[in-house]
Design a protein around this motif. Structure first.
Motif, PDB file in Angstrom:
ATOM      1  N   UNK A  13       0.873  -1.178   0.000  1.00  6.15           N
ATOM      2  CA  UNK A  13       0.000   0.000   0.000  1.00  6.15           C
ATOM      3  C   UNK A  13       0.908   1.225   0.000  1.00  6.15           C
ATOM      4  N   UNK A  14       0.772   2.024  -1.017  1.00  2.00           N
ATOM      5  CA  UNK A  14       1.651   3.184  -1.109  1.00  2.00           C
ATOM      6  C   UNK A  14       1.020   4.260  -1.968  1.00  2.00           C
TER       7      UNK A  14
ATOM      8  N   UNK B 151       5.435   7.159  -0.644  1.00  2.89           N
ATOM      9  CA  UNK B 151       4.934   7.085   0.723  1.00  2.89           C
ATOM     10  C   UNK B 151       4.371   5.690   0.955  1.00  2.89           C
ATOM     11  N   UNK B 152       5.039   4.934   1.807  1.00  2.00           N
ATOM     12  CA  UNK B 152       4.620   3.573   2.078  1.00  2.00           C
ATOM     13  C   UNK B 152       3.862   3.459   3.383  1.00  2.00           C
ATOM     14  N   UNK B 153       2.852   2.594   3.397  1.00  2.00           N
ATOM     15  CA  UNK B 153       2.029   2.417   4.590  1.00  2.00           C
ATOM     16  C   UNK B 153       2.077   0.953   5.022  1.00  2.00           C
ATOM     17  N   UNK B 154       2.351   0.766   6.300  1.00  2.00           N
ATOM     18  CA  UNK B 154       2.334  -0.574   6.889  1.00  2.00           C
ATOM     19  C   UNK B 154       1.682  -0.428   8.244  1.00  2.00           C
ATOM     20  N   UNK B 155       0.390  -0.840   8.309  1.00  2.00           N
ATOM     21  CA  UNK B 155      -0.377  -0.588   9.515  1.00  2.00           C
ATOM     22  C   UNK B 155      -0.538   0.906   9.705  1.00  2.00           C
TER      23      UNK B 155
ATOM     24  N   UNK C 244       3.716   5.257   8.486  1.00  2.00           N
ATOM     25  CA  UNK C 244       3.910   5.850   7.163  1.00  2.00           C
ATOM     26  C   UNK C 244       5.381   6.192   7.014  1.00  2.00           C
ATOM     27  N   UNK C 245       5.955   5.797   5.895  1.00  5.58           N
ATOM     28  CA  UNK C 245       7.373   6.062   5.648  1.00  5.58           C
ATOM     29  C   UNK C 245       7.517   6.772   4.314  1.00  5.58           C
ATOM     30  N   UNK C 246       8.282   7.860   4.312  1.00  5.77           N
ATOM     31  CA  UNK C 246       8.483   8.661   3.110  1.00  5.77           C
ATOM     32  C   UNK C 246       9.879   8.477   2.545  1.00  5.77           C
ATOM     33  N   UNK C 247       9.943   8.424   1.228  1.00  8.40           N
ATOM     34  CA  UNK C 247      11.225   8.399   0.529  1.00  8.40           C
ATOM     35  C   UNK C 247      11.183   9.461  -0.569  1.00  8.40           C
ATOM     36  N   UNK C 248      12.363  10.022  -0.865  1.00 14.82           N
ATOM     37  CA  UNK C 248      12.456  11.074  -1.878  1.00 14.82           C
ATOM     38  C   UNK C 248      13.504  10.711  -2.927  1.00 14.82           C
ATOM     39  N   UNK C 249      13.214  11.088  -4.163  1.00 20.86           N
ATOM     40  CA  UNK C 249      14.201  10.972  -5.214  1.00 20.86           C
ATOM     41  C   UNK C 249      15.204  12.112  -5.135  1.00 20.86           C
ATOM     42  N   UNK C 250      16.190  12.062  -6.015  1.00 21.16           N
ATOM     43  CA  UNK C 250      17.257  13.059  -5.975  1.00 21.16           C
ATOM     44  C   UNK C 250      16.850  14.375  -6.620  1.00 21.16           C
TER      45      UNK C 250
END
Length: 119
Positions: free
Chosen positions: A31-32, A98-102, A105-111
């Motif tokens: 889920x993202x 943006x990833x969701x696990x329960x 929420x975890x965010x990642x960014x490109x360069x």
């Protein structure tokens, strides 16, 4: 970790089009949401458009009617088709994952990829 690789930025004249791509790899969340933000010189980073795994989209008012966000879930890739570009669209465009696990929420960014629109 999720790695994001962006491509497609460049220089274009006002009224022209560009297509940005961002491919995600690594620890993919089932889920993202993926999308694009941008940051112009001297300004804060702002939302451009996002799209969820299920295809729900969200656009900034400045992007509505001109930009289209889409994704290929099989390739974990998000696209941003930008038409009728204006000089004020000039910015560094950042891919966001943006990833969701329960409840987490975890965010990642490109360069980031530079988009420059000349008048």
């Amino acid at each position: 970790q999720v790695q994001l690789v962006e491509s497609g930025g460049g220089l274009v004249q006002a009224g022209g089009s560009l297509r940005l791509s961002c491919a995600a790899s690594g620890n993919i969340f089932s889920i993202n949401a993926m999308g694009w933000y941008r940051q112009a010189p001297g300004k804060q980073r702002e939302l451009v458009a996002t799209i969820s795994t299920g295809g729900n989209t969200n656009y900034a008012d400045s992007a509505k009617g001109r930009f289209t966000v889409s994704r290929d879930n099989a390739k974990n890739t998000v696209y941003l088709q930008m038409n009728s570009l204006k000089p004020e669209d000039t910015a560094i465009y950042y891919c966001n994952y943006r990833g969701y696990r329960g409840s987490i929420e975890t965010n990642y960014w490109g360069q980031g990829t530079q988009v420059t629109v000349s008048s």
